[in-house]
Design a protein around this motif. Sequence first.
Motif, PDB file in Angstrom:
ATOM      1  N   GLY A 185     -15.288 -38.079  16.278  1.00 43.56           N
ATOM      2  CA  GLY A 185     -15.406 -36.626  16.343  1.00 43.56           C
ATOM      3  C   GLY A 185     -16.507 -36.102  17.233  1.00 43.56           C
ATOM      4  N   LEU A 186     -17.432 -36.980  17.656  1.00 43.20           N
ATOM      5  CA  LEU A 186     -18.584 -36.520  18.434  1.00 43.20           C
ATOM      6  C   LEU A 186     -18.992 -37.576  19.463  1.00 43.20           C
ATOM      7  N   SER A 187     -18.818 -37.243  20.721  1.00 42.22           N
ATOM      8  CA  SER A 187     -19.299 -38.132  21.778  1.00 42.22           C
ATOM      9  C   SER A 187     -20.808 -37.966  21.941  1.00 42.22           C
ATOM     10  N   THR A 188     -21.422 -38.860  22.701  1.00 48.12           N
ATOM     11  CA  THR A 188     -22.860 -38.709  22.953  1.00 48.12           C
ATOM     12  C   THR A 188     -23.151 -37.397  23.681  1.00 48.12           C
ATOM     13  N   GLY A 189     -22.280 -37.000  24.594  1.00 48.16           N
ATOM     14  CA  GLY A 189     -22.499 -35.732  25.288  1.00 48.16           C
ATOM     15  C   GLY A 189     -22.372 -34.543  24.368  1.00 48.16           C
ATOM     16  N   GLU A 190     -21.417 -34.586  23.448  1.00 51.72           N
ATOM     17  CA  GLU A 190     -21.251 -33.482  22.502  1.00 51.72           C
ATOM     18  C   GLU A 190     -22.422 -33.399  21.534  1.00 51.72           C
ATOM     19  N   ARG A 191     -22.989 -34.526  21.187  1.00 54.17           N
ATOM     20  CA  ARG A 191     -24.189 -34.527  20.345  1.00 54.17           C
ATOM     21  C   ARG A 191     -25.329 -33.795  21.061  1.00 54.17           C
ATOM     22  N   ARG A 251     -20.480 -19.553  22.627  1.00 53.30           N
ATOM     23  CA  ARG A 251     -19.192 -18.973  22.233  1.00 53.30           C
ATOM     24  C   ARG A 251     -18.267 -18.814  23.433  1.00 53.30           C
ATOM     25  N   LYS A 252     -18.848 -18.597  24.615  1.00 48.22           N
ATOM     26  CA  LYS A 252     -18.042 -18.388  25.813  1.00 48.22           C
ATOM     27  C   LYS A 252     -17.917 -19.657  26.651  1.00 48.22           C
ATOM     28  N   ALA A 253     -18.554 -20.736  26.243  1.00 51.38           N
ATOM     29  CA  ALA A 253     -18.487 -21.974  27.006  1.00 51.38           C
ATOM     30  C   ALA A 253     -17.095 -22.588  26.912  1.00 51.38           C
ATOM     31  N   PRO A 254     -16.625 -23.233  27.985  1.00 51.53           N
ATOM     32  CA  PRO A 254     -15.275 -23.820  27.997  1.00 51.53           C
ATOM     33  C   PRO A 254     -15.222 -25.114  27.186  1.00 51.53           C
ATOM     34  N   LEU A 255     -15.148 -24.970  25.878  1.00 51.62           N
ATOM     35  CA  LEU A 255     -15.145 -26.097  24.966  1.00 51.62           C
ATOM     36  C   LEU A 255     -13.858 -26.113  24.160  1.00 51.62           C
ATOM     37  N   GLU A 256     -13.494 -27.288  23.664  1.00 53.86           N
ATOM     38  CA  GLU A 256     -12.351 -27.391  22.761  1.00 53.86           C
ATOM     39  C   GLU A 256     -12.651 -26.625  21.468  1.00 53.86           C
ATOM     40  N   ALA A 257     -11.579 -26.251  20.763  1.00 56.38           N
ATOM     41  CA  ALA A 257     -11.743 -25.549  19.483  1.00 56.38           C
ATOM     42  C   ALA A 257     -12.600 -26.365  18.525  1.00 56.38           C
ATOM     43  N   ARG A 258     -12.453 -27.683  18.571  1.00 52.03           N
ATOM     44  CA  ARG A 258     -13.263 -28.551  17.702  1.00 52.03           C
ATOM     45  C   ARG A 258     -14.755 -28.334  17.944  1.00 52.03           C
ATOM     46  N   MET A 259     -15.163 -28.305  19.221  1.00 49.41           N
ATOM     47  CA  MET A 259     -16.590 -28.148  19.507  1.00 49.41           C
ATOM     48  C   MET A 259     -17.071 -26.728  19.262  1.00 49.41           C
ATOM     49  N   HIS A 260     -16.206 -25.731  19.428  1.00 55.62           N
ATOM     50  CA  HIS A 260     -16.600 -24.375  19.049  1.00 55.62           C
ATOM     51  C   HIS A 260     -16.887 -24.311  17.551  1.00 55.62           C
ATOM     52  N   ALA A 261     -16.066 -24.994  16.766  1.00 55.21           N
ATOM     53  CA  ALA A 261     -16.299 -25.024  15.319  1.00 55.21           C
ATOM     54  C   ALA A 261     -17.594 -25.766  15.001  1.00 55.21           C
ATOM     55  N   VAL A 262     -17.819 -26.892  15.667  1.00 54.58           N
ATOM     56  CA  VAL A 262     -19.051 -27.667  15.453  1.00 54.58           C
ATOM     57  C   VAL A 262     -20.282 -26.816  15.756  1.00 54.58           C
ATOM     58  N   LEU A 263     -20.275 -26.145  16.901  1.00 53.14           N
ATOM     59  CA  LEU A 263     -21.448 -25.365  17.289  1.00 53.14           C
ATOM     60  C   LEU A 263     -21.623 -24.134  16.414  1.00 53.14           C
ATOM     61  N   ARG A 315     -13.810 -31.033   9.056  1.00 52.60           N
ATOM     62  CA  ARG A 315     -12.891 -32.139   8.742  1.00 52.60           C
ATOM     63  C   ARG A 315     -11.491 -31.829   9.277  1.00 52.60           C
ATOM     64  N   GLY A 316     -11.114 -30.557   9.202  1.00 59.67           N
ATOM     65  CA  GLY A 316      -9.809 -30.153   9.694  1.00 59.67           C
ATOM     66  C   GLY A 316      -9.664 -30.328  11.193  1.00 59.67           C
ATOM     67  N   HIS A 317     -10.775 -30.368  11.892  1.00 55.28           N
ATOM     68  CA  HIS A 317     -10.753 -30.608  13.343  1.00 55.28           C
ATOM     69  C   HIS A 317     -10.851 -32.099  13.674  1.00 55.28           C
ATOM     70  N   GLY A 318     -10.752 -32.947  12.657  1.00 58.48           N
ATOM     71  CA  GLY A 318     -10.713 -34.378  12.909  1.00 58.48           C
ATOM     72  C   GLY A 318     -12.042 -35.098  12.785  1.00 58.48           C
ATOM     73  N   LEU A 319     -13.095 -34.401  12.361  1.00 56.99           N
ATOM     74  CA  LEU A 319     -14.379 -35.070  12.188  1.00 56.99           C
ATOM     75  C   LEU A 319     -14.341 -35.925  10.919  1.00 56.99           C
ATOM     76  N   THR A 320     -14.875 -37.128  11.023  1.00 55.94           N
ATOM     77  CA  THR A 320     -14.994 -37.986   9.851  1.00 55.94           C
ATOM     78  C   THR A 320     -16.165 -37.512   8.991  1.00 55.94           C
ATOM     79  N   GLU A 321     -16.301 -38.129   7.802  1.00 54.26           N
ATOM     80  CA  GLU A 321     -17.446 -37.780   6.953  1.00 54.26           C
ATOM     81  C   GLU A 321     -18.752 -38.056   7.678  1.00 54.26           C
TER      82      GLU A 321
END
Length: 207
Positions: free
Chosen positions: A78-84, A126-138, A160-166
Amino acid sequence: MRSADDHAEPHPAAGGAPSRFPLADPAGLPPDLAERYADVEERSGFLPNVFAALAWRPDEARAFFALNDALMDKDTPGLSTGERELIVVATSAANDCAYCVVAHGAIARIRTKDPTLADLVAVDWRKAPLEARMHAVLDVAVRLAVEPASVTAADLDRLRGHGLTEDDVWDVGAITAFFGLSNRLAHFAAIPPNPEFHLLGRLPRSR
């Protein structure tokens, strides 16, 4: 009632020093830290100021960098090193931490291989070109950084609904919390970002 001065930026470290607090002699560092510092400086071409600022407290420096490595140096489903790194950029911007925005923006550029994304996240994720998953994360991470009581079990379920593990969901909170500590220490000690960070990841590396 607060005065306008209550919101003023703290005075920077004297003479452009990397901290308002004592600076340790690199030659006197414990061997494990000395090895780490030398490796970082060799790979980066400079020593990030947070390393210099923490060197006078070796036990805390060791623990700080160990937790950083545990949270940041892994790719998971659910989280790459760059997304972290983007979590750090967004939450640090919300916490007004210039050091962490600049330093981790540079690392994010390198790890995402995108020269502009970290800047867009820092200005307005909020305006950055990110996937819905990363918008939810942020969304969850930034609220946890500045308004923690607003984060509920429903927010964790949304991740979790966006595919993130525990483990991924935990890492969102742990990264945010850890860098909340880092943000506040950087502010308290007036740690300035190294000038070298500004160009990292923006231009192709020379071969």
